[in-house]
Design a protein around this motif. Sequence first.
Motif, PDB file in Angstrom:
ATOM      1  N   ARG A  49       0.972  -1.588   0.473  1.00 36.82           N
ATOM      2  CA  ARG A  49      -0.172   0.122   0.532  1.00 36.82           C
ATOM      3  C   ARG A  49       0.525   1.301  -0.483  1.00 36.82           C
ATOM      4  O   ARG A  49       1.482   0.905   0.907  1.00 36.82           O
ATOM      5  N   THR A  50       0.786   2.624  -1.264  1.00 42.63           N
ATOM      6  CA  THR A  50       1.403   3.333  -1.194  1.00 42.63           C
ATOM      7  C   THR A  50       0.733   4.581  -0.151  1.00 42.63           C
ATOM      8  O   THR A  50       0.054   4.357   0.302  1.00 42.63           O
ATOM      9  N   SER A  51       1.064   5.554  -0.129  1.00 42.01           N
ATOM     10  CA  SER A  51       0.458   6.884   1.020  1.00 42.01           C
ATOM     11  C   SER A  51      -0.296   7.449   0.201  1.00 42.01           C
ATOM     12  O   SER A  51      -0.750   8.083   1.069  1.00 42.01           O
ATOM     13  N   ALA A  52      -0.123   6.848  -1.307  1.00 38.26           N
ATOM     14  CA  ALA A  52      -0.671   7.664  -1.963  1.00 38.26           C
ATOM     15  C   ALA A  52      -2.855   7.054  -2.224  1.00 38.26           C
ATOM     16  O   ALA A  52      -3.142   7.069  -2.931  1.00 38.26           O
ATOM     17  N   GLU A  53      -3.110   5.785  -1.379  1.00 37.10           N
ATOM     18  CA  GLU A  53      -3.606   5.246  -1.412  1.00 37.10           C
ATOM     19  C   GLU A  53      -3.924   4.766  -2.301  1.00 37.10           C
ATOM     20  O   GLU A  53      -5.470   4.148  -3.003  1.00 37.10           O
ATOM     21  N   TYR A  54      -3.058   3.922  -3.064  1.00 39.29           N
ATOM     22  CA  TYR A  54      -3.282   2.753  -3.881  1.00 39.29           C
ATOM     23  C   TYR A  54      -2.461   2.012  -3.648  1.00 39.29           C
ATOM     24  O   TYR A  54      -1.041   1.530  -3.007  1.00 39.29           O
ATOM     25  N   THR A  55      -2.842   1.147  -4.118  1.00 36.46           N
ATOM     26  CA  THR A  55      -1.236  -0.138  -4.197  1.00 36.46           C
ATOM     27  C   THR A  55      -0.835  -0.932  -5.701  1.00 36.46           C
ATOM     28  O   THR A  55      -1.547  -0.520  -6.441  1.00 36.46           O
ATOM     29  N   VAL A  56       0.526  -1.074  -4.698  1.00 36.56           N
ATOM     30  CA  VAL A  56       1.317  -1.718  -5.950  1.00 36.56           C
ATOM     31  C   VAL A  56       1.599  -3.420  -5.774  1.00 36.56           C
ATOM     32  O   VAL A  56       1.037  -3.152  -4.569  1.00 36.56           O
ATOM     33  N   LEU A  57       2.047  -4.151  -7.260  1.00 35.54           N
ATOM     34  CA  LEU A  57       2.240  -5.907  -6.551  1.00 35.54           C
ATOM     35  C   LEU A  57       3.490  -5.756  -7.278  1.00 35.54           C
ATOM     36  O   LEU A  57       3.442  -6.003  -8.654  1.00 35.54           O
ATOM     37  N   PRO A  58       4.646  -5.129  -7.129  1.00 39.22           N
ATOM     38  CA  PRO A  58       6.043  -5.662  -7.333  1.00 39.22           C
ATOM     39  C   PRO A  58       5.572  -7.266  -7.969  1.00 39.22           C
ATOM     40  O   PRO A  58       5.241  -7.486  -7.556  1.00 39.22           O
ATOM     41  N   ASP A  59       6.281  -7.567  -9.523  1.00 39.97           N
ATOM     42  CA  ASP A  59       7.108  -8.616  -9.846  1.00 39.97           C
ATOM     43  C   ASP A  59       8.235  -9.374  -8.933  1.00 39.97           C
ATOM     44  O   ASP A  59       7.946 -10.447  -9.142  1.00 39.97           O
ATOM     45  N   HIS A  60       8.899  -8.922  -8.238  1.00 36.11           N
ATOM     46  CA  HIS A  60       9.642  -9.059  -6.888  1.00 36.11           C
ATOM     47  C   HIS A  60       9.311  -9.398  -6.124  1.00 36.11           C
ATOM     48  O   HIS A  60       8.812  -8.812  -5.092  1.00 36.11           O
ATOM     49  N   ASP A  61      10.387 -10.408  -5.582  1.00 36.45           N
ATOM     50  CA  ASP A  61      10.191 -10.219  -3.675  1.00 36.45           C
ATOM     51  C   ASP A  61      11.804  -9.567  -3.139  1.00 36.45           C
ATOM     52  O   ASP A  61      12.799  -9.834  -4.310  1.00 36.45           O
ATOM     53  N   ALA A  62      12.672  -9.914  -1.801  1.00 39.45           N
ATOM     54  CA  ALA A  62      13.447  -8.884  -1.788  1.00 39.45           C
ATOM     55  C   ALA A  62      14.652  -9.725  -2.323  1.00 39.45           C
ATOM     56  O   ALA A  62      15.738  -9.317  -2.046  1.00 39.45           O
ATOM     57  N   ALA A  63      14.933 -11.559  -3.284  1.00 44.07           N
ATOM     58  CA  ALA A  63      16.102 -11.761  -3.172  1.00 44.07           C
ATOM     59  C   ALA A  63      16.610 -11.638  -4.800  1.00 44.07           C
ATOM     60  O   ALA A  63      17.773 -11.445  -5.072  1.00 44.07           O
ATOM     61  N   ILE A  64      15.780 -10.460  -5.178  1.00 46.78           N
ATOM     62  CA  ILE A  64      16.403  -9.591  -6.596  1.00 46.78           C
ATOM     63  C   ILE A  64      17.724  -8.477  -5.802  1.00 46.78           C
ATOM     64  O   ILE A  64      18.706  -7.798  -6.907  1.00 46.78           O
ATOM     65  N   LEU A  65      17.830  -7.913  -4.585  1.00 48.72           N
ATOM     66  CA  LEU A  65      18.839  -7.443  -4.074  1.00 48.72           C
ATOM     67  C   LEU A  65      19.499  -7.759  -3.730  1.00 48.72           C
ATOM     68  O   LEU A  65      20.937  -7.308  -4.722  1.00 48.72           O
ATOM     69  N   ARG A  66      19.762  -9.199  -3.804  1.00 52.21           N
ATOM     70  CA  ARG A  66      20.798 -10.442  -3.916  1.00 52.21           C
ATOM     71  C   ARG A  66      22.214  -9.972  -5.482  1.00 52.21           C
ATOM     72  O   ARG A  66      23.195 -10.308  -5.839  1.00 52.21           O
ATOM     73  N   GLU A  67      21.379 -10.006  -6.664  1.00 53.37           N
ATOM     74  CA  GLU A  67      21.779  -9.904  -7.945  1.00 53.37           C
ATOM     75  C   GLU A  67      21.716  -8.191  -8.121  1.00 53.37           C
ATOM     76  O   GLU A  67      22.498  -7.803  -8.630  1.00 53.37           O
ATOM     77  N   ALA A  68      21.568  -7.273  -7.168  1.00 57.79           N
ATOM     78  CA  ALA A  68      21.778  -5.644  -7.409  1.00 57.79           C
ATOM     79  C   ALA A  68      23.123  -5.618  -7.313  1.00 57.79           C
ATOM     80  O   ALA A  68      23.300  -5.356  -6.354  1.00 57.79           O
ATOM     81  N   ASP A  69      23.708  -4.107  -8.607  1.00 56.49           N
ATOM     82  CA  ASP A  69      24.911  -3.646  -8.305  1.00 56.49           C
ATOM     83  C   ASP A  69      24.606  -2.598  -7.069  1.00 56.49           C
ATOM     84  O   ASP A  69      24.693  -1.900  -6.463  1.00 56.49           O
ATOM     85  N   THR A  70      23.350  -1.802  -6.851  1.00 54.63           N
ATOM     86  CA  THR A  70      21.942  -0.671  -6.660  1.00 54.63           C
ATOM     87  C   THR A  70      21.128  -1.108  -6.176  1.00 54.63           C
ATOM     88  O   THR A  70      19.993  -1.626  -7.000  1.00 54.63           O
ATOM     89  N   VAL A  71      20.414  -0.652  -4.568  1.00 52.82           N
ATOM     90  CA  VAL A  71      19.311  -1.084  -3.668  1.00 52.82           C
ATOM     91  C   VAL A  71      19.095   0.506  -3.419  1.00 52.82           C
ATOM     92  O   VAL A  71      19.709   1.544  -3.255  1.00 52.82           O
ATOM     93  N   VAL A  72      17.705   0.978  -4.181  1.00 47.33           N
ATOM     94  CA  VAL A  72      17.090   2.247  -4.319  1.00 47.33           C
ATOM     95  C   VAL A  72      15.407   2.063  -2.979  1.00 47.33           C
ATOM     96  O   VAL A  72      15.225   1.375  -2.992  1.00 47.33           O
ATOM     97  N   ILE A  73      15.970   2.869  -1.888  1.00 43.91           N
ATOM     98  CA  ILE A  73      14.711   2.657  -0.842  1.00 43.91           C
ATOM     99  C   ILE A  73      14.665   4.536  -1.091  1.00 43.91           C
ATOM    100  O   ILE A  73      15.116   5.425  -0.372  1.00 43.91           O
ATOM    101  N   PRO A  74      13.038   4.375  -1.298  1.00 48.82           N
ATOM    102  CA  PRO A  74      12.400   5.226  -1.729  1.00 48.82           C
ATOM    103  C   PRO A  74      11.954   5.899  -0.350  1.00 48.82           C
ATOM    104  O   PRO A  74      11.670   4.582   0.710  1.00 48.82           O
ATOM    105  N   GLY A  75      11.214   6.585   0.017  1.00 48.38           N
ATOM    106  CA  GLY A  75      10.574   7.282   1.247  1.00 48.38           C
ATOM    107  C   GLY A  75       9.388   6.497   1.863  1.00 48.38           C
ATOM    108  O   GLY A  75       8.643   6.110   1.007  1.00 48.38           O
ATOM    109  N   VAL A  76       9.391   6.648   2.809  1.00 43.79           N
ATOM    110  CA  VAL A  76       7.813   6.480   3.261  1.00 43.79           C
ATOM    111  C   VAL A  76       7.262   7.209   4.546  1.00 43.79           C
ATOM    112  O   VAL A  76       8.335   8.406   4.927  1.00 43.79           O
TER     113      VAL A  76
END
Length: 318
Positions: A49-76
């Motif tokens: 659930r986002t702060s803008a009152e809509y829900t997003v469904l990402p295609d991935h879980d945290a496992a892809i963080l292990r494959e990343a060169d860069t991990v971006v964490i937006p604000g909450v």
Amino acid sequence: MYEVAVLALPSVIGFELGLPHKFLGSAVGADGRPLYRVRTASLDGGPVRTSAEYTVLPDHDAAILREADTVVIPGVSDHPAVRRGELADELAAALAGLDARLVSICTGAFVLAAAGRLDGRRATTHWMYAEHFRRLFPRVELDPDVLYVDEGDVLTSAGNAAGIDLLLHLVRRDHGAAVAARVARRSVVAPWREGGQSQFAEPLPEPRGSSTAATQAWALEHLTEPLTVADLAAHARTSVRTFTRRFRRETGQSPAQWLIGRRVERARQLLEETDLPVERVAAEAGFGTTASLRQHLHAAIGVAPLAYRRTYRGDRAG
């Protein structure tokens, strides 16, 4: 191609969630090939659930963080909650042992700090939450005046638009200024902004009910005059030494520092709200000369008077 993972947490800021796709995902080389692959994940791969009152469904879980060169964490929006309960443990586990550089936008710095990734390091976040951040994470060297901080493998930015500044900085760092400029032009934003977030922060309210409050109010009415600490002490009917001690205890600043700060605030107000020439602004704010105004304004917020006026008044600035 750089692998980028964007981590969507509960109450993620919707605007910031899309920034990495827009600014990193649109970066291309001279041959037109993408320079970054940007993918979005939630911790468990489920809806968020986002702060803008809509829900997003990402295609991935945290496992892809292990494959990343860069991990971006937006604000909450519920940023203090990241330190409480299971979420903090999940974050720490998800980020543990990563070789990727970590990037936060706005209050995403709370997330990195809660996971223990900012201890002993310089960082920034939105100026509105700076004091709260300091109370929660005293081991972080917080700098609330800058648009972003680059610590090499950990980068943090201030508010929403400062996230754009930081992402463009990443492109510039990875692929050069020309590529970053192309990305900026495509989105009709400046490839680089002058100054820090101090130019956008609201002045803090002055303390009321203190023994020096009446003198502070009097000084604000006489800013055009060449006030000295002795003048302030005389108004307070005390010695310079006693007044300075009381003033510092009540405001956290010396009287001279406080005067300069109030003059800068007056100059900012006049530059934003009036068409007065810079010479007149300098006089009305008590700086006397344009050179003095320019020096103190640049020291406080990192920009010159006319540049500051253009920021707030666009093509009306003169």
